[in-house]
Scaffold this motif. Structure first.
Motif, PDB file in Angstrom:
ATOM      1  N   PRO A   1      -6.631   7.073  -5.590  1.00 49.18           N
ATOM      2  CA  PRO A   1      -6.063   7.623  -4.351  1.00 49.18           C
ATOM      3  C   PRO A   1      -4.576   7.325  -4.268  1.00 49.18           C
ATOM      4  CG  PRO A   1      -7.299   5.619  -3.906  1.00 49.18           C
ATOM      5  CD  PRO A   1      -7.527   5.938  -5.344  1.00 49.18           C
ATOM      6  N   VAL A   2      -3.870   8.037  -3.436  1.00 45.91           N
ATOM      7  CA  VAL A   2      -2.421   7.896  -3.304  1.00 45.91           C
ATOM      8  C   VAL A   2      -2.090   6.746  -2.351  1.00 45.91           C
ATOM      9  CG1 VAL A   2      -0.309   9.031  -2.507  1.00 45.91           C
ATOM     10  CG2 VAL A   2      -2.009  10.316  -3.825  1.00 45.91           C
ATOM     11  N   HIS A   3      -1.195   5.849  -2.789  1.00 48.80           N
ATOM     12  CA  HIS A   3      -0.695   4.742  -1.959  1.00 48.80           C
ATOM     13  C   HIS A   3      -1.842   3.963  -1.319  1.00 48.80           C
ATOM     14  CE1 HIS A   3       3.571   6.653  -1.334  1.00 48.80           C
ATOM     15  NE2 HIS A   3       3.237   6.504  -2.601  1.00 48.80           N
ATOM     16  N   ASP A   4      -2.790   3.540  -2.142  1.00 48.39           N
ATOM     17  CA  ASP A   4      -3.966   2.863  -1.604  1.00 48.39           C
ATOM     18  C   ASP A   4      -4.585   1.954  -2.673  1.00 48.39           C
ATOM     19  OD1 ASP A   4      -6.164   2.044  -0.204  1.00 48.39           O
ATOM     20  OD2 ASP A   4      -7.130   4.013  -0.110  1.00 48.39           O
ATOM     21  N   VAL A   5      -4.583   0.656  -2.414  1.00 48.41           N
ATOM     22  CA  VAL A   5      -5.308  -0.287  -3.267  1.00 48.41           C
ATOM     23  C   VAL A   5      -6.361  -1.032  -2.455  1.00 48.41           C
ATOM     24  CG1 VAL A   5      -3.546  -0.602  -5.039  1.00 48.41           C
ATOM     25  CG2 VAL A   5      -3.417  -1.971  -2.948  1.00 48.41           C
TER      26      VAL A   5
END
Length: 261
Positions: A46-50
């Protein structure tokens, strides 16, 4: 005042001290284990998500895991100041000292491990994103880091803390970069006792390879202790069904008298 040591903490100490022995005694995998059924391909990152709970894994050829005592096969290049400090270390991990004779600050005083040594503890961690900062929650000893993501710069005159002061930003869609300064000099960089000063600067690059896998590149710089930057890579796997447990250590010292029997 004696230190109360929970069953979980005792388990952690035994794992840290005896990990290489236990690893050597592990039976060889069965044919089914050596040739597991293929897994479904992981979804894209996913984008900008850990977000989520992550646990260390040891992919083929990485030689990474909790049985390691330090970050690289070759030792770091130390300054004369750090060489002298390193000679004072009495590590029980991979060294000649026992749990009773070590001066490891984590084992003898339950001091916070600092960064990046915290990654050697055999427990998961969790990321929680908020609008102002990202929380990094380590299962080990309730350790918490607040990584500011509101655009503030790294402080030039930070307070000296166990886990330092961290700021983070995104590079591209999937790499979360964390800069940390302001460490006190009371922790070790690894389980062998390599020292650092309060000039330590740690850069962590958390790259989410896909939905289920995370790579962590760590660069340590310290002009007082390291003759050149020290770098390493860790590998993690998402554990979507896990929740962090409670691992605690408190008091003035650890009582290892039970290990005599």
């Amino acid at each position: 005042m004696r230190r109360d040591l929970s069953n979980s903490m005792l388990g952690m100490v035994v794992v840290l001290f005896l990990s290489s022995t236990l690893y050597a005694q592990t039976p060889a995998p069965s044919a089914d284990q050596r040739n597991p059924a293929p897994k479904a391909a992981s979804a894209p990152a996913p984008v900008h998500d850990v977000t989520g709970v992550w646990m260390m894994r040891n992919p083929p050829g990485s030689q990474r895991g909790f049985t390691n005592y330090t970050f690289t096969k070759d030792p770091p290049e130390l300054t004369p100041w750090a060489e002298a400090k390193f000679k004072e270390a009495k590590a029980s991990n991979g060294g000649e000292f026992t749990l009773k004779t070590t001066n490891d600050p984590v084992l003898t005083r339950c001091d916070p491990p600092g960064v990046p040594r915290v990654y050697f503890h055999p427990y998961p961690f969790e990321f929680v994103h908020t609008p102002k900062y990202t929380l990094m929650l380590y299962e080990y000893d309730h350790t918490v880091r607040r990584i500011y993501t509101d655009g503030r710069p790294i402080p030039t005159d930070p307070d000296l803390l166990w886990m330092g002061t961290s700021v983070g930003h995104w590079e591209g869609d999937t790499t979360f970069v964390v800069d940390t300064v302001g460490f006190n000099d009371k922790t070790w960089l690894d389980r062998l006792g390599h020292p650092h000063s309060d000039q330590l600067h740690v850069v962590e690059r958390f790259r989410r390879v896909n939905q289920d896998h995370l790579e962590l590149d760590i660069t340590m710089q310290d002009p007082k202790a390291l003759a050149k930057p020290w770098t390493t890579t860790f590998f993690y796997e998402l554990r979507p069904k896990w929740e962090l447990g409670e691992i605690s250590c408190s008091g003035d010292y650890l009582d290892f008298s039970n290990f005599e029997k």
